[in-house]
Design an enzyme around this catalytic site. Structure first.
Site, short mmCIF file in Angstrom:
data_model
loop_
_atom_site.label_atom_id
_atom_site.label_comp_id
_atom_site.label_asym_id
_atom_site.label_seq_id
_atom_site.Cartn_x
_atom_site.Cartn_y
_atom_site.Cartn_z
N CYS A 87 -6.00 -62.23 -41.89
CA CYS A 87 -4.57 -62.15 -41.61
C CYS A 87 -4.44 -61.43 -40.27
O CYS A 87 -5.16 -60.46 -40.01
CB CYS A 87 -3.86 -61.36 -42.71
SG CYS A 87 -2.13 -61.00 -42.30
N ASP A 129 2.61 -67.81 -33.59
CA ASP A 129 2.42 -67.07 -34.85
C ASP A 129 3.79 -66.96 -35.52
O ASP A 129 4.83 -67.23 -34.90
CB ASP A 129 1.85 -65.68 -34.57
CG ASP A 129 1.76 -64.84 -35.84
OD1 ASP A 129 1.27 -65.34 -36.87
OD2 ASP A 129 2.20 -63.67 -35.82
N SER A 130 3.79 -66.53 -36.76
CA SER A 130 5.05 -66.31 -37.46
C SER A 130 5.85 -65.18 -36.80
O SER A 130 7.05 -65.06 -37.00
CB SER A 130 4.77 -65.94 -38.91
OG SER A 130 3.92 -64.82 -38.96
N TYR A 141 5.49 -65.89 -42.90
CA TYR A 141 5.06 -67.19 -43.39
C TYR A 141 4.24 -67.03 -44.68
O TYR A 141 4.13 -67.95 -45.47
CB TYR A 141 4.17 -67.88 -42.35
CG TYR A 141 4.87 -68.52 -41.17
CD1 TYR A 141 6.23 -68.31 -40.91
CD2 TYR A 141 4.18 -69.35 -40.30
CE1 TYR A 141 6.85 -68.89 -39.81
CE2 TYR A 141 4.79 -69.95 -39.21
CZ TYR A 141 6.13 -69.72 -38.96
OH TYR A 141 6.74 -70.30 -37.88
N GLY A 142 3.64 -65.86 -44.83
CA GLY A 142 2.68 -65.64 -45.92
C GLY A 142 3.25 -65.79 -47.32
O GLY A 142 2.50 -65.96 -48.29
N HIS A 168 -2.46 -59.39 -39.04
CA HIS A 168 -2.07 -57.98 -38.99
C HIS A 168 -3.20 -57.03 -39.36
O HIS A 168 -3.18 -55.86 -38.99
CB HIS A 168 -0.92 -57.71 -39.97
CG HIS A 168 0.39 -58.27 -39.54
ND1 HIS A 168 0.58 -59.60 -39.27
CD2 HIS A 168 1.58 -57.66 -39.33
CE1 HIS A 168 1.84 -59.80 -38.93
NE2 HIS A 168 2.47 -58.64 -38.95
N CYS A 199 -2.17 -67.68 -36.50
CA CYS A 199 -1.63 -67.21 -37.78
C CYS A 199 -2.51 -67.83 -38.86
O CYS A 199 -2.71 -69.05 -38.89
CB CYS A 199 -0.20 -67.70 -37.93
SG CYS A 199 0.52 -67.39 -39.56
N ASN A 200 -3.03 -67.00 -39.73
CA ASN A 200 -3.94 -67.50 -40.76
C ASN A 200 -3.22 -68.40 -41.75
O ASN A 200 -3.74 -69.43 -42.17
CB ASN A 200 -4.60 -66.34 -41.48
CG ASN A 200 -5.59 -65.60 -40.61
OD1 ASN A 200 -6.77 -65.88 -40.63
ND2 ASN A 200 -5.10 -64.69 -39.78
N THR A 201 -2.00 -68.00 -42.13
CA THR A 201 -1.25 -68.79 -43.11
C THR A 201 -0.95 -70.17 -42.54
O THR A 201 -1.15 -71.19 -43.21
CB THR A 201 0.05 -68.07 -43.49
OG1 THR A 201 -0.26 -66.71 -43.84
CG2 THR A 201 0.74 -68.73 -44.64
N GLU A 214 3.23 -53.48 -39.55
CA GLU A 214 4.47 -53.58 -38.75
C GLU A 214 5.18 -52.24 -38.65
O GLU A 214 5.85 -51.95 -37.66
CB GLU A 214 5.39 -54.65 -39.34
CG GLU A 214 4.77 -56.01 -39.23
CD GLU A 214 5.76 -57.15 -39.15
OE1 GLU A 214 6.97 -56.90 -39.14
OE2 GLU A 214 5.29 -58.30 -39.12
N1 DGL Z 1 0.60 -64.12 -39.39
C1 DGL Z 1 0.44 -64.11 -40.83
C2 DGL Z 1 -1.02 -64.45 -41.17
O1 DGL Z 1 -1.93 -64.29 -40.38
C3 DGL Z 1 0.80 -62.76 -41.42
C4 DGL Z 1 2.28 -62.47 -41.39
C5 DGL Z 1 3.11 -63.46 -42.14
O2 DGL Z 1 3.02 -63.51 -43.39
O3 DGL Z 1 3.86 -64.19 -41.50
O4 DGL Z 1 -1.28 -64.89 -42.25
#
Ligand code: DGL
Length: 275
Positions: free
Chosen positions: A190, A11-12, A43-44, A192, A74-76, A158
């Site tokens: 996402c 993940d990011s 990453y978003g 989070h 990570c969704n992004t 966070e």
């Molecule tokens: N892990 C990212 C997501 O699921 C969220 C945090 C980020 O922007 O890195 O999109």
């Protein structure tokens, strides 16, 4: 023969731990190696080419650890980089978008599905396409999709402000158009957002199903594994591209039980990749 090689998860940063937690629940006998790219998060807000490059580098690192599967938690990164990773990987790659889309299509009763995510994920349109595709496969008609980027949710999660007045007000503002549209299913697209699910659920109101993509993804991981897979003494390793101490402090609330310890530092930007 039993394959006890670990599952690689990246993940990011720390958000993917909500996915890891679901993987531990679904397949408790599996060893896992988690890589959080904390030094380059978020990453978003990054561009497509940057997220693809970072994701390829993270994949190279996990492959160097002899993993049997890679989960893009990570969704992004899933939205931008899955196709590229799948093309180049030596092992199966699991992303979080398709499982979330499937769950949403199965949950909706009125056909109105909301998707909340980072700006990056929404801008790709990948979730919308995945829901439309799945709806077609399932023979669902008149599906309507409503998307909304909720970037502040990442910082609130966070910060540990999972159930505060600020979070509630922010959620009310972001979710207003989705409520007005009458969605009965909301995909928390996402990593989070599941941490804020109490507030998100209360703001959306009763009768709205919240879809946790981590849970749906863990089920896909389980289905891909052989029933003989895993071991009686699974190992759970953690790596971060930032400070291990900081990672462990911030990670703790994301994981619930099974707090990380012995986290090691690693920078994946040393890997050369061409896009
Ligand atoms: N892990 C990212 C997501 O699921 C969220 C945090 C980020 O922007 O890195 O999109």
């Amino acid at each position: 023969m039993t394959d006890n090689r670990p599952i690689g998860v990246f993940d990011s940063g720390i958000g993917g731990l909500t996915v890891l937690r679901e993987i531990w629940n679904a397949v408790p006998g599996e060893s896992t190696i988690y890589f959080g790219d904390n030094s380059r998060a978020p990453y978003g807000t990054k561009s497509r080419s940057t997220v693809i490059r970072y994701s390829l580098q993270n994949m190279k690192f996990l492959e160097s650890k002899d993993v049997k599967m890679i989960v893009i938690a990570c969704n992004t990164a899933s939205a931008y980089a899955y196709e590229e990773l799948k093309k180049r990987a030596n092992v199966p790659v699991v992303e979080v978008v398709t499982p979330g889309a499937d769950k949403a299509c199965r949950a909706t009763r009125n056909g109105k599905i909301g998707i909340i995510a980072t700006k990056g994920t929404i801008s790709t349109g990948v979730y919308k396409e995945a829901v439309e595709r799945r709806a077609k496969e399932l023979g669902l008609k008149d599906i309507e999709i409503f998307e909304k980027a909720c970037p502040l949710f990442v910082s609130l999660a966070e910060e540990g402000w999972w159930d505060t007045e600020v979070t509630r007000l922010t959620a009310e503002e972001y979710l207003k158009p989705l409520k007005e549209a009458g969605v009965d299913t909301l995909v928390m697209a996402c990593t989070h957002y599941p941490l804020l699910s109490k507030v998100i659920g209360e703001v959306m109101g009763e009768g709205v199903t919240l879809v946790n993509t981590g849970e749906a993804t863990a089920q896909v991981v389980k289905d891909l594994l052989d029933s003989e897979s895993g071991s009686s003494r699974p190992v759970r390793e953690f790596y971060t591209s930032d400070e291990p101490d900081l990672f462990e402090k911030v990670a703790a609330p994301f994981l619930g039980e099974g707090l990380p310890s012995g986290t090691k530092h690693f920078n994946t930007d040393r890997y050369e990749v061409t896009i």
